[in-house]
Scaffold this motif. Structure first.
Motif, short mmCIF file in Angstrom:
data_model
loop_
_atom_site.label_atom_id
_atom_site.label_comp_id
_atom_site.label_asym_id
_atom_site.label_seq_id
_atom_site.Cartn_x
_atom_site.Cartn_y
_atom_site.Cartn_z
N ALA A 1 0.83 -1.21 0.00
CA ALA A 1 0.00 0.00 0.00
C ALA A 1 0.87 1.26 0.00
CB ALA A 1 -0.94 -0.01 1.21
N LEU A 2 1.93 1.26 0.80
CA LEU A 2 2.83 2.42 0.82
C LEU A 2 3.51 2.61 -0.53
CD1 LEU A 2 4.48 2.00 4.34
CD2 LEU A 2 2.79 3.71 3.64
N PHE A 3 3.90 1.50 -1.16
CA PHE A 3 4.48 1.58 -2.50
C PHE A 3 3.49 2.23 -3.46
CE2 PHE A 3 4.53 -0.47 -6.70
CZ PHE A 3 5.76 -0.04 -7.17
N ALA A 4 2.21 1.83 -3.37
CA ALA A 4 1.20 2.39 -4.26
C ALA A 4 1.02 3.89 -4.03
CB ALA A 4 -0.12 1.65 -4.06
N VAL A 5 1.11 4.32 -2.78
CA VAL A 5 1.00 5.75 -2.47
C VAL A 5 2.11 6.52 -3.18
CG1 VAL A 5 1.22 7.46 -0.63
CG2 VAL A 5 -0.17 5.41 -0.27
N VAL A 6 3.33 5.99 -3.14
CA VAL A 6 4.46 6.67 -3.78
C VAL A 6 4.29 6.70 -5.30
CG1 VAL A 6 6.93 6.50 -4.24
CG2 VAL A 6 6.07 6.19 -1.91
N ALA A 7 4.03 5.54 -5.90
CA ALA A 7 3.92 5.47 -7.36
C ALA A 7 2.75 6.30 -7.86
CB ALA A 7 3.80 4.02 -7.81
N GLY A 8 1.60 6.16 -7.20
CA GLY A 8 0.44 6.94 -7.61
C GLY A 8 0.63 8.43 -7.40
N GLY A 9 1.27 8.80 -6.31
CA GLY A 9 1.53 10.21 -6.05
C GLY A 9 2.40 10.84 -7.11
N TRP A 10 3.42 10.11 -7.55
CA TRP A 10 4.30 10.63 -8.60
C TRP A 10 3.51 10.83 -9.90
CZ3 TRP A 10 9.61 11.84 -8.68
CH2 TRP A 10 10.15 12.10 -9.95
N GLY B 1 13.41 -0.54 -0.67
CA GLY B 1 13.53 0.02 0.67
C GLY B 1 12.46 -0.49 1.61
N LEU B 2 11.23 -0.62 1.11
CA LEU B 2 10.14 -1.13 1.95
C LEU B 2 10.35 -2.60 2.28
CD1 LEU B 2 7.08 0.64 0.29
CD2 LEU B 2 8.02 1.09 2.57
N GLU B 3 10.91 -3.38 1.34
CA GLU B 3 11.24 -4.77 1.66
C GLU B 3 12.27 -4.83 2.79
OE1 GLU B 3 10.50 -7.55 -2.28
OE2 GLU B 3 12.54 -6.91 -1.80
N TYR B 4 13.23 -3.93 2.74
CA TYR B 4 14.23 -3.90 3.81
C TYR B 4 13.59 -3.55 5.15
CZ TYR B 4 17.94 -2.23 6.81
OH TYR B 4 18.77 -2.03 7.89
N VAL B 5 12.72 -2.53 5.16
CA VAL B 5 12.06 -2.14 6.40
C VAL B 5 11.24 -3.32 6.94
CG1 VAL B 5 10.35 -0.60 7.42
CG2 VAL B 5 12.02 0.30 5.81
N PHE C 1 22.72 -0.28 0.22
CA PHE C 1 21.81 0.01 -0.89
C PHE C 1 20.36 0.05 -0.40
CE2 PHE C 1 18.74 -1.85 -3.87
CZ PHE C 1 18.72 -0.86 -4.85
N ALA C 2 19.95 -0.99 0.32
CA ALA C 2 18.56 -1.07 0.78
C ALA C 2 18.24 0.06 1.75
CB ALA C 2 18.30 -2.42 1.43
N GLN C 3 19.16 0.41 2.61
CA GLN C 3 18.92 1.49 3.56
C GLN C 3 18.80 2.83 2.84
OE1 GLN C 3 22.34 0.83 6.01
NE2 GLN C 3 21.37 -0.80 7.20
N SER C 4 19.65 3.04 1.84
CA SER C 4 19.54 4.27 1.05
C SER C 4 18.22 4.31 0.29
CB SER C 4 20.71 4.37 0.07
OG SER C 4 21.95 4.37 0.75
N ALA C 5 17.82 3.15 -0.26
CA ALA C 5 16.55 3.07 -0.98
C ALA C 5 15.38 3.37 -0.05
CB ALA C 5 16.39 1.68 -1.60
N ALA C 6 15.44 2.84 1.16
CA ALA C 6 14.39 3.12 2.13
C ALA C 6 14.33 4.61 2.44
CB ALA C 6 14.63 2.32 3.41
N GLY C 7 15.49 5.26 2.53
CA GLY C 7 15.53 6.69 2.79
C GLY C 7 14.86 7.48 1.69
N VAL C 8 15.11 7.07 0.43
CA VAL C 8 14.49 7.77 -0.71
C VAL C 8 12.98 7.61 -0.67
CG1 VAL C 8 14.27 7.76 -3.22
CG2 VAL C 8 16.54 7.59 -2.17
N GLY C 9 12.51 6.38 -0.50
CA GLY C 9 11.08 6.14 -0.49
C GLY C 9 10.37 6.84 0.65
N LEU C 10 10.94 6.77 1.84
CA LEU C 10 10.31 7.42 2.99
C LEU C 10 10.34 8.94 2.86
CD1 LEU C 10 11.65 5.11 5.84
CD2 LEU C 10 9.36 5.12 4.82
N ALA C 11 11.39 9.46 2.24
CA ALA C 11 11.46 10.91 2.03
C ALA C 11 10.35 11.37 1.09
CB ALA C 11 12.83 11.30 1.47
N PHE C 12 10.09 10.58 0.04
CA PHE C 12 9.03 10.97 -0.89
C PHE C 12 7.67 10.85 -0.21
CE2 PHE C 12 6.06 10.42 -4.43
CZ PHE C 12 6.44 11.49 -5.24
N LEU C 13 7.49 9.81 0.61
CA LEU C 13 6.24 9.70 1.37
C LEU C 13 6.05 10.92 2.27
CD1 LEU C 13 6.17 5.93 2.41
CD2 LEU C 13 4.39 7.14 1.11
#
Length: 541
Positions: A99-108, A133-137, A506-518
């Protein structure tokens, strides 16, 4: 405030939104055992991404949740053998990440549309990083549930999964989502052009294909490289096949002892191995406190071959209260227990009960009566003849990338997974479980040996190939038996992989990007709400 890139659709088309989301959940599920339609992964998220383009802000997360619920309910259905409530609750929790992934993709897409190449490439990068990033979280939050990362669907694509030696399985997941986004954006551009193809280039597909090609060529080069210096280790895998409802039955203790004796003696007669491995909690009690269990071990190990024994262990506090551990012990040919390891990552409701005694209904969610305690550190076991350093991962610990990485950094050059999948067998759980070990091998470039009570007992080389498997003539792995195999263990001078040295950067940086956009979406929504409120007050005034 409505973006000029929003698209409104009639109510009659709303059903298509939910159908698309459910289709993505279904397609993701069939990528994993028992179906293993692995190549479906490259298009599994396309329906969800396409329907998100036509969904409003309130619908987007619900569509993602729908896809996630379908996926998780299907892929971990085997959990119903233990707990139906846990199956539903865990599926809903994991679906929240989709669901969080969908929020990011749809928001963009609501903000930038799909008509500009630059914005589309940005969405490809953002979607792939956010998913990873969400998989890592999910793998670390609340003790973590790192099961079935999307990249694991490609476990048989050896060239592709060598990417895990750089960014872990999460990097493979990111690549799959990148390709899905490229295809979805191409479809959306076609839809918005009302079915008219243009001769203009499609950079989304080009970039996606280029990244995929480079990854495969890199992996193929690794597979062609000559393996570094290694030493053979002959190991005997003992699969006892004791059903879960018999493991702790007092009337079955003699059966368990006899099964261990017969299989171990058979392995000794078939050709002397360097190490005999029993599965997780192979003995019916605590080997250090039980004279009968120790006698079984002593009688077998004094034949001249060390035995790695899965057993419970008990420590006593000063006030006389016992502390239980899920442990592994190495016994040398004199019958001496020379090293041990206590499982560190315990399975919630399977090995420990959270808030036990504080929440009245919590015990109803689990079949266990007492909680285990976690160990505190990894152990590097040492064999003298031949010289070999290995570490043990017990049960689902091979799904926790951090533990395998720590073991290799500490000096292990072989990972041994002792497990008991009888809780869920026969089901797809044991195959899904085995896939986790493949990625621990690739990430750290070390081989692994898996020994199961029931499940999949096998060996995996340092590049993720399954080199041997204990099975019957029909290919069934739910068997009682033993298998002696030779494993090539790399020498300790072997260089560590990037992933082993640097971990989940890599995964931690990816999580940072995704959470920042959220977070940015949240701020933008709040500003829009404030602007609407001020405008309404102005009109009222």
């Amino acid at each position: 405030m409505t973006s000029r890139w929003n698209i409104q659709i009639p109510n009659a088309g709303r059903l298509a939104l939910w159908a698309g989301a459910a289709a993505s959940g279904l397609l993701m599920a069939v990528c994993f055992p028992p179906w293993e339609w692995n190549n479906v992964a490259w298009i599994a998220l396309v329906p969800l991404l396409v329907v998100l383009r036509f969904a409003d802000e309130k619908q987007g997360w619900k569509l993602g949740l729908t896809a996630g619920v379908v996926f998780w309910l299907m892929s971990i259905y085997w959990l119903t053998r233990v707990t139906v409530a846990g199956w539903i609750g865990l599926s809903l929790y994991c679906a929240g990440y989709v669901a969080l992934f969908a929020v990011v993709a749809g928001g963009w897409m609501r903000r930038f549309g799909v008509g500009r190449a630059g914005a589309n490439l940005g969405l490809m990068a953002l979607a792939s990083l956010t998913w990873a990033g969400l998989e890592y979280v999910r793998s670390v939050l609340l003790t973590g549930f790192p099961w079935n990362p999307f990249g694991a669907a490609q476990h048989g694509n050896l060239a592709l999964i060598q990417l895990a030696s750089w960014g872990g399985v999460y990097a493979v997941s990111a690549l799959i989502v990148l390709i899905n986004a490229a295809i979805a954006l191409t479809v959306l551009r076609y839809i918005e052009l009302k079915g008219r193809w243009t001769r203009s280039p499609h950079p989304e597909l080009f970039v996606g294909a280029a990244v995929l090609l480079v990854t495969i060529l890199h992996g193929a080069r690794i597979l062609r490289n000559e393996p570094p210096a290694s030493a053979p280790l002959r190991v005997a895998l003992i699969q006892t096949g004791i059903p879960q409802d018999e493991k702790w039955d007092q009337e079955k203790i003699e059966l368990i002892y006899r099964r261990l004796q017969e299989l171990t003696q058979g392995a000794l007669l078939a050709g002397k191995p360097d190490l005999i491995i029993w599965p997780e909690t192979a003995l019916p009690d605590d080997v250090r406190s039980s004279p009968p269990s120790y006698q079984v071990v002593y009688d077998l190990v004094t034949n001249g071959v060390p035995i790695l024994v899965g057993s419970m262990d008990t420590a006593w506090q000063d006030e006389g209260k016992p502390i239980f551990y899920n442990s592994s012990f190495l016994f040398d040919p004199t019958g001496t227990m020379v090293q041990g390891y206590d499982k560190r990552h315990l399975v919630i409701f399977g090995e420990y009960i959270p808030w036990n005694g504080l929440v009245s209904f919590i015990n109803a969610l689990t079949p266990i009566q007492e909680s285990f305690s976690p160990g505190s550190t990894s152990t590097v076991f040492r064999l003298e003849q031949p010289d070999c350093a290995f570490s043990v991962l017990i049960c689902f610990e091979d799904a926790v990338a951090k533990l395998g990485r720590e073991s290799v950094r500490n000096g292990a050059r072989l990972l041994i997974n002792q497990t008991n999948d009888a809780w869920f067998d026969p089901s797809s759980a044991s195959l899904q479980h085995m896939i986790q070990s493949i990625f621990r091998c690739v990430e750290n470039r070390v081989p692994a040996v898996r020994v199961a009570n029931t499940g999949v007992s096998c060996t995996i080389d340092a590049k993720g190939r399954i080199t041997s498997i204990l099975q019957d003539e029909q290919g069934h792995t739910q068997v009682i038996g033993f298998k002696t195999v030779s494993v090539e263990v790399p020498l300790e001078v072997r260089p560590l992989t990037f992933y082993t040295r640097h971990g989940d950067v890599f995964a931690q940086s990816a999580a940072g990007v995704g959470l920042a956009f959220l977070a940015a979406l949240g701020v933008r929504r709040r500003l829009a709400r404030t602007a609407r409120r001020n405008l309404e007050m102005t009109h009222v005034g």
